[in-house]
Design a protein around this motif. Sequence first.
Motif, PDB file in Angstrom:
ATOM      1  N   THR A   1      -4.919 -10.383  -8.451  1.00  0.00           N
ATOM      2  CA  THR A   1      -3.981 -10.292  -7.322  1.00  0.00           C
ATOM      3  C   THR A   1      -4.655  -9.661  -6.112  1.00  0.00           C
ATOM      4  OG1 THR A   1      -3.168  -8.179  -8.176  1.00  0.00           O
ATOM      5  CG2 THR A   1      -1.960 -10.173  -8.818  1.00  0.00           C
ATOM      6  N   VAL A   2      -4.333 -10.182  -4.937  1.00  0.00           N
ATOM      7  CA  VAL A   2      -5.019  -9.753  -3.718  1.00  0.00           C
ATOM      8  C   VAL A   2      -4.000  -9.419  -2.630  1.00  0.00           C
ATOM      9  CG1 VAL A   2      -6.779 -10.313  -2.021  1.00  0.00           C
ATOM     10  CG2 VAL A   2      -6.877 -11.353  -4.297  1.00  0.00           C
ATOM     11  N   LEU A   3      -4.172  -8.251  -2.023  1.00  0.00           N
ATOM     12  CA  LEU A   3      -3.319  -7.813  -0.919  1.00  0.00           C
ATOM     13  C   LEU A   3      -4.141  -7.705   0.359  1.00  0.00           C
ATOM     14  CD1 LEU A   3      -0.543  -6.714   0.080  1.00  0.00           C
ATOM     15  CD2 LEU A   3      -1.386  -4.415  -0.485  1.00  0.00           C
ATOM     16  N   GLY A   4      -3.679  -8.364   1.410  1.00  0.00           N
ATOM     17  CA  GLY A   4      -4.284  -8.180   2.724  1.00  0.00           C
ATOM     18  C   GLY A   4      -3.608  -7.022   3.433  1.00  0.00           C
ATOM     19  N   VAL A   5      -4.372  -6.045   3.883  1.00  0.00           N
ATOM     20  CA  VAL A   5      -3.828  -4.853   4.540  1.00  0.00           C
ATOM     21  C   VAL A   5      -4.337  -4.802   5.975  1.00  0.00           C
ATOM     22  CG1 VAL A   5      -3.575  -2.356   4.460  1.00  0.00           C
ATOM     23  CG2 VAL A   5      -3.851  -3.633   2.325  1.00  0.00           C
ATOM     24  N   ILE A   6      -3.404  -4.642   6.916  1.00  0.00           N
ATOM     25  CA  ILE A   6      -3.747  -4.581   8.338  1.00  0.00           C
ATOM     26  C   ILE A   6      -3.457  -3.169   8.847  1.00  0.00           C
ATOM     27  CG2 ILE A   6      -3.349  -5.594  10.608  1.00  0.00           C
ATOM     28  CD1 ILE A   6      -2.095  -8.014   9.130  1.00  0.00           C
TER      29      ILE A   6
ATOM     30  N   LEU B   1      -4.638 -15.162  -0.370  1.00  0.00           N
ATOM     31  CA  LEU B   1      -3.936 -13.881  -0.449  1.00  0.00           C
ATOM     32  C   LEU B   1      -2.613 -14.037  -1.191  1.00  0.00           C
ATOM     33  CD1 LEU B   1      -4.251 -12.252   3.103  1.00  0.00           C
ATOM     34  CD2 LEU B   1      -5.402 -11.539   1.006  1.00  0.00           C
ATOM     35  N   ASN B   2      -2.287 -13.061  -2.024  1.00  0.00           N
ATOM     36  CA  ASN B   2      -0.957 -13.040  -2.632  1.00  0.00           C
ATOM     37  C   ASN B   2       0.086 -12.513  -1.660  1.00  0.00           C
ATOM     38  OD1 ASN B   2      -2.965 -12.407  -5.195  1.00  0.00           O
ATOM     39  ND2 ASN B   2      -1.253 -13.766  -5.710  1.00  0.00           N
ATOM     40  N   ASP B   3      -0.282 -11.441  -0.937  1.00  0.00           N
ATOM     41  CA  ASP B   3       0.640 -10.808   0.008  1.00  0.00           C
ATOM     42  C   ASP B   3      -0.167 -10.203   1.153  1.00  0.00           C
ATOM     43  OD1 ASP B   3       3.241 -11.011  -1.532  1.00  0.00           O
ATOM     44  OD2 ASP B   3       2.033  -9.883  -2.961  1.00  0.00           O
TER      45      ASP B   3
ATOM     46  N   TYR C   1      -6.631   2.782   1.416  1.00  0.00           N
ATOM     47  CA  TYR C   1      -6.572   3.540   0.160  1.00  0.00           C
ATOM     48  C   TYR C   1      -5.162   4.053  -0.096  1.00  0.00           C
ATOM     49  CZ  TYR C   1      -6.674   7.566  -2.903  1.00  0.00           C
ATOM     50  OH  TYR C   1      -6.359   8.469  -3.887  1.00  0.00           O
ATOM     51  N   GLU C   2      -4.511   4.587   0.929  1.00  0.00           N
ATOM     52  CA  GLU C   2      -3.146   5.092   0.736  1.00  0.00           C
ATOM     53  C   GLU C   2      -2.197   3.963   0.330  1.00  0.00           C
ATOM     54  OE1 GLU C   2      -1.490   7.597   3.691  1.00  0.00           O
ATOM     55  OE2 GLU C   2      -3.083   9.100   3.560  1.00  0.00           O
ATOM     56  N   VAL C   3      -2.417   2.772   0.885  1.00  0.00           N
ATOM     57  CA  VAL C   3      -1.613   1.619   0.473  1.00  0.00           C
ATOM     58  C   VAL C   3      -1.869   1.299  -0.994  1.00  0.00           C
ATOM     59  CG1 VAL C   3      -1.243  -0.859   0.803  1.00  0.00           C
ATOM     60  CG2 VAL C   3      -1.509   0.631   2.786  1.00  0.00           C
ATOM     61  N   SER C   4      -3.123   1.395  -1.422  1.00  0.00           N
ATOM     62  CA  SER C   4      -3.471   1.085  -2.816  1.00  0.00           C
ATOM     63  C   SER C   4      -2.832   2.063  -3.793  1.00  0.00           C
ATOM     64  CB  SER C   4      -4.996   1.080  -3.000  1.00  0.00           C
ATOM     65  OG  SER C   4      -5.528   2.405  -3.021  1.00  0.00           O
ATOM     66  N   GLU C   5      -2.508   3.261  -3.307  1.00  0.00           N
ATOM     67  CA  GLU C   5      -1.819   4.238  -4.146  1.00  0.00           C
ATOM     68  C   GLU C   5      -0.330   3.904  -4.271  1.00  0.00           C
ATOM     69  OE1 GLU C   5      -3.383   7.494  -5.646  1.00  0.00           O
ATOM     70  OE2 GLU C   5      -4.516   5.628  -5.695  1.00  0.00           O
ATOM     71  N   GLN C   6       0.188   3.117  -3.345  1.00  0.00           N
ATOM     72  CA  GLN C   6       1.601   2.731  -3.368  1.00  0.00           C
ATOM     73  C   GLN C   6       1.820   1.356  -3.994  1.00  0.00           C
ATOM     74  OE1 GLN C   6       3.670   3.346   0.478  1.00  0.00           O
ATOM     75  NE2 GLN C   6       1.863   4.435   1.200  1.00  0.00           N
TER      76      GLN C   6
ATOM     77  N   ILE D   1      -7.955  -6.449   0.837  1.00  0.00           N
ATOM     78  CA  ILE D   1      -8.726  -6.937   1.975  1.00  0.00           C
ATOM     79  C   ILE D   1      -8.250  -6.206   3.224  1.00  0.00           C
ATOM     80  CG2 ILE D   1      -9.457  -8.936   3.311  1.00  0.00           C
ATOM     81  CD1 ILE D   1     -10.275  -9.104   0.404  1.00  0.00           C
ATOM     82  N   ASN D   2      -9.174  -5.514   3.872  1.00  0.00           N
ATOM     83  CA  ASN D   2      -8.887  -4.755   5.082  1.00  0.00           C
ATOM     84  C   ASN D   2      -9.164  -5.647   6.288  1.00  0.00           C
ATOM     85  OD1 ASN D   2      -8.926  -3.027   7.282  1.00  0.00           O
ATOM     86  ND2 ASN D   2     -10.233  -1.485   6.341  1.00  0.00           N
TER      87      ASN D   2
END
Length: 250
Positions: A7-12, A48-50, A86-91, A98-99
């Motif tokens: 699973t992959v999350l794109g974070v902006i 991307l999943n989300d 990183y903080e998103v990955s904790e949630q 992906i940043n």
Amino acid sequence: MTKNVGTVLGVIPARYNSSRFEGKPLAKIAGVPMILRTYNQVKQSSLLNDAIVATDDPRILEFCHTENIPCCMTSSGCLTGTDRVYEVSEQLDYDLYINIQGDEPVIDPKSIDQILTLFSVHGDNYAAYNLYKYITDETEINSDTIIKVITNELDEVMYMSRLPVPFSKAGMVPNFKQQIPIYGYTKNALKTFAARAKTINEQFEDVELLRFIDMGLQIKMEETNVSSIAVDTPSDILKVERFLTAQKLN
């Protein structure tokens, strides 16, 4: 040999209080706020999943809610965008993060897919994954807002700098590589990154990926030809608008 990346999350990451351009994520480019343009580009990735915006400012959070953009609050103490990821990955639990910088309103979604393909080949062999493209324009080469990268013969990062590196004492003409600001990490790599304060070369250059290099960890690069225009100052908005007009993308 490739493997399923999971699973992959794109974070902006999106910060309101930028020293060079306050309120940058909400600045309008051809009438459309920059963070919305960036999100719309990211959502075009086929792998991307989300995708989610990560911010520490209620104004950005409110805008995202108005536009139905997933958004989460992170602390104001984040030193870099990667610390925010990183903080998103904790949630939110995903296999890969992906940043995508919030000030990249024309980022090509193909670059996201390229990072994921690269990870599918090398997996956990590297702390992070990143892309570069060759540049020849003297203004770009000498700009301190464009990060230049030196790689070894395996396309692993040796150093990143705001200076035009490598320098050629022998009079040879170097091939300059511009770092594309899109990074892929596992949850463990983010945890390792966030456990450290800014390292010495990271502080000198203000380039967050140097934290991994200073810790003796490797970053895998790959050449790309995607479009990327970072908005660092208000004048950069004109660059993006000219690009959109030229590409008939307004």
